[in-house]
Design a protein around this motif. Structure first.
Motif, mmCIF file in Angstrom:
data_model
loop_
_atom_site.group_PDB
_atom_site.id
_atom_site.type_symbol
_atom_site.label_atom_id
_atom_site.label_comp_id
_atom_site.label_asym_id
_atom_site.label_seq_id
_atom_site.Cartn_x
_atom_site.Cartn_y
_atom_site.Cartn_z
ATOM 1 N N MET A 114 0.835 -1.155 -0.061
ATOM 2 C CA MET A 114 -0.012 -0.012 -0.072
ATOM 3 C C MET A 114 0.706 1.346 0.027
ATOM 4 S SD MET A 114 -3.229 0.806 2.676
ATOM 5 C CE MET A 114 -4.030 -0.688 2.521
ATOM 6 N N PRO A 115 0.766 2.098 -0.853
ATOM 7 C CA PRO A 115 1.558 3.396 -1.092
ATOM 8 C C PRO A 115 1.205 4.360 0.146
ATOM 9 C CG PRO A 115 -0.278 3.467 -2.511
ATOM 10 C CD PRO A 115 -0.391 2.134 -1.897
ATOM 11 N N VAL A 116 2.428 5.244 0.347
ATOM 12 C CA VAL A 116 2.292 5.994 1.559
ATOM 13 C C VAL A 116 1.287 6.858 1.420
ATOM 14 C CG1 VAL A 116 3.726 7.846 2.641
ATOM 15 C CG2 VAL A 116 4.905 5.991 1.910
ATOM 16 N N GLN A 117 0.812 7.501 0.142
ATOM 17 C CA GLN A 117 -0.418 8.285 0.039
ATOM 18 C C GLN A 117 -1.659 7.848 0.537
ATOM 19 O OE1 GLN A 117 2.028 8.127 -2.185
ATOM 20 N NE2 GLN A 117 3.111 9.904 -2.650
ATOM 21 N N THR A 118 -1.772 6.493 0.592
ATOM 22 C CA THR A 118 -3.179 5.997 1.169
ATOM 23 C C THR A 118 -2.597 5.539 2.572
ATOM 24 O OG1 THR A 118 -3.257 4.570 -0.977
ATOM 25 C CG2 THR A 118 -4.425 3.797 0.978
ATOM 26 N N LEU A 119 -1.693 5.466 3.142
ATOM 27 C CA LEU A 119 -1.443 5.160 4.505
ATOM 28 C C LEU A 119 -1.506 6.442 5.552
ATOM 29 C CD1 LEU A 119 1.499 2.612 4.455
ATOM 30 C CD2 LEU A 119 -0.652 2.072 4.910
ATOM 31 N N ILE A 120 -1.268 7.567 4.786
ATOM 32 C CA ILE A 120 -1.446 8.670 5.615
ATOM 33 C C ILE A 120 -2.677 9.127 5.972
ATOM 34 C CG2 ILE A 120 -0.756 11.187 5.711
ATOM 35 C CD1 ILE A 120 1.653 10.650 4.046
ATOM 36 N N PRO A 121 -3.673 9.208 5.031
ATOM 37 C CA PRO A 121 -5.106 9.418 5.444
ATOM 38 C C PRO A 121 -5.762 8.359 6.287
ATOM 39 C CG PRO A 121 -4.754 9.602 3.049
ATOM 40 C CD PRO A 121 -3.529 9.100 3.702
ATOM 41 N N LEU A 122 -5.187 7.011 6.073
ATOM 42 C CA LEU A 122 -5.607 5.886 6.807
ATOM 43 C C LEU A 122 -5.179 6.054 8.591
ATOM 44 C CD1 LEU A 122 -7.165 3.178 6.994
ATOM 45 C CD2 LEU A 122 -4.853 2.069 6.503
ATOM 46 N N LEU A 123 -3.972 6.686 8.479
ATOM 47 C CA LEU A 123 -3.504 6.846 9.947
ATOM 48 C C LEU A 123 -4.458 8.050 10.785
ATOM 49 C CD1 LEU A 123 -1.208 6.513 12.012
ATOM 50 C CD2 LEU A 123 -0.181 8.454 10.854
ATOM 51 N N ILE A 124 -4.704 9.168 9.786
ATOM 52 C CA ILE A 124 -5.297 9.949 10.481
ATOM 53 C C ILE A 124 -6.999 9.744 10.895
ATOM 54 C CG2 ILE A 124 -6.072 12.411 10.235
ATOM 55 C CD1 ILE A 124 -3.422 12.720 8.504
#
Length: 432
Positions: free
Chosen positions: A1-11
């Motif tokens: 999973m790309p970082v651009q997807t992980l960041i919104p998921l984290l928040i």
């Protein structure tokens, strides 16, 4: 999973957790302590894992900033309000710090608040706070930052008044609320002026090569410095932090020892290029930090309870961080911030047993502990020592000044305006 997807998921995870559990509660469902503890442990384990993966992948790519465009809030003609997240070398350490420290506090709170009537309420506010903090540290514009900024503020106030069956926590929560509101007016004004003068509030627009122009940039920088001082309990907003100690010990640890109190310093680090163009903003940061550090370390020595003493100690350290930012020592200030947040969290969590541990160590040392700081005090004349002691014991006479010069005039004006109330009510009644 790309970082651009992980960041919104984290928040989004703590926000979704807050919404889901609140909905269950509002619909009359019961969330037991055991279920809440299990959900919290799983969720924060996931957050720590996500933060680690994001950091690991960014390090493999050389820590280049990652922007995530989520569309526009809304558009008016050709003018848009973009919804964008940013993770870079400044925000990544604070994102990692937030999820790790909140996880520790959450684990601690499961036992600390066992059988407390506000157990569910505390964890709902903790999840909402985590969402707000992550939003502040990853916002790519002032428009988005203030959403997280206000989310942190409202959770702080509600946790200060957590023990709502006693009048003192509610009274102190109102004091904190009023302090936040006054400081946040400067943030709102800065956002309005940034849109008016620069046409954007994004970091790229404000801090880029074409940003920070002349007097307009200086005005926005000064307004944001005042807003940051309010959030970090510095300068004229010095008095609310000790009052915030009315909340539960875990909330004191994560709010006023670690995350919430440092968001002001983070904002200054973020807008540092803007500050460098204004000697007024730079001087304001240094003077505010030095004054707060001096008063904080003075009052800290006369406090009778452990939590209030730690609150003044935290103010002192954040004052020094402000000075470091003002002097341009950004990397050192960031290291100081992260180190202080970790140390102060652990100290706040240990306050219930701190005195017992001290007496045990003191007894083990045969009562040979000597007080610290007496060497520096002995360098001052006796009259100055007495004056400083009075100043510290009166906590800088802050409350007296505020009540005499701010609260009393406002109450007088309100009392004067109330003279019009009966006439207005009578007129309204006659109209009906």
């Amino acid at each position: 999973m790309p970082v651009q997807t992980l960041i919104p998921l984290l928040i989004a995870t703590p926000g979704a957790l807050f919404l889901g559990l609140s909905l269950v509660w509002l619909l009359g469902g019961a969330v037991t302590e055991r279920a809440m503890a299990w959900i919290t442990r799983m969720a924060y384990s996931l957050l720590v894992l996500l933060a680690f993966i994001i950091g690991w992948r960014m390090s493999a790519q050389g820590f280049h900033p990652v922007r995530v465009l989520l569309g526009d809030w809304f558009t008016v003609g050709h003018y848009g309000y973009p919804l964008s997240l940013l993770v870079d070398g400044l925000s990544l350490p604070l994102v990692g710090l937030t999820v790790v420290l909140v996880s520790i506090v959450a684990y601690f709170s499961v036992r600390y608040l066992h059988r407390d009537p506000g157990f569910l309420r505390f964890f709902l506010l903790l999840h909402l706070f985590t969402f707000g903090a992550l939003l502040v540290f990853t916002a790519d514009s002032l428009d988005l930052l203030i959403v997280g900024w206000e989310t942190i503020a409202i959770t702080s106030v509600l946790l200060v008044g957590f023990f709502q069956y006693r009048p003192e926590p509610v009274r102190n929560a109102l004091w904190v609320f009023a302090s936040y509101r006054v400081a946040d007016l400067f943030m709102l004004l800065a956002i309005f002026l940034a849109h008016h003068w620069f046409g954007t509030t994004s970091w790229k627009g404000l801090l880029g090569a074409e940003g920070a122009p002349g007097i307009h940039g200086a005005v926005v920088a000064v307004l944001l410095v005042i807003a940051a001082a309010g959030k970090s309990s510095q300068g004229p907003f010095w008095g609310w932090l000790p009052r915030a100690m009315e909340g539960p010990t875990p909330s004191s640890a994560v709010f006023y020892g670690a995350i919430s109190i440092h968001t002001g310093a983070y904002l200054l680090l973020r807008i540092e290029p803007l500050i460098r163009h204004s000697w007024i903003a730079t001087g304001l940061i240094i003077i505010t930090g030095l004054a707060t550090a001096f008063l904080g370390t003075l009052v800290h020595r006369t406090c009778a309870d452990a939590k209030t003493s730690l609150a003044y100690a935290a103010q002192t350290q954040i004052g020094l961080i402000f000075v470091e930012i003002g002097l341009g020592w950004s990397t050192f200030a960031l290291i100081h911030l992260v180190s202080h947040a970790m140390l102060r969290t652990l100290q706040f969590l240990r306050t219930p047993s701190m005195l017992r541990d001290y007496h045990r160590v003191h007894a083990a040392a045969g009562g040979r502990f000597s007080p610290t700081g007496s060497h520096y005090e002995s360098l001052l004349p006796q009259s100055v020592q007495v004056w400083l002691y009075r100043l510290a014991l009166g906590r800088g006479f802050y409350d007296a000044v505020v009540e005499r010069w701010i609260v009393a005039p406002v109450q007088a004006v309100a009392h004067w305006l109330a003279l019009f109330e009966p006439k207005a009510s009578a007129k309204k009644s006659s109209d009906h």
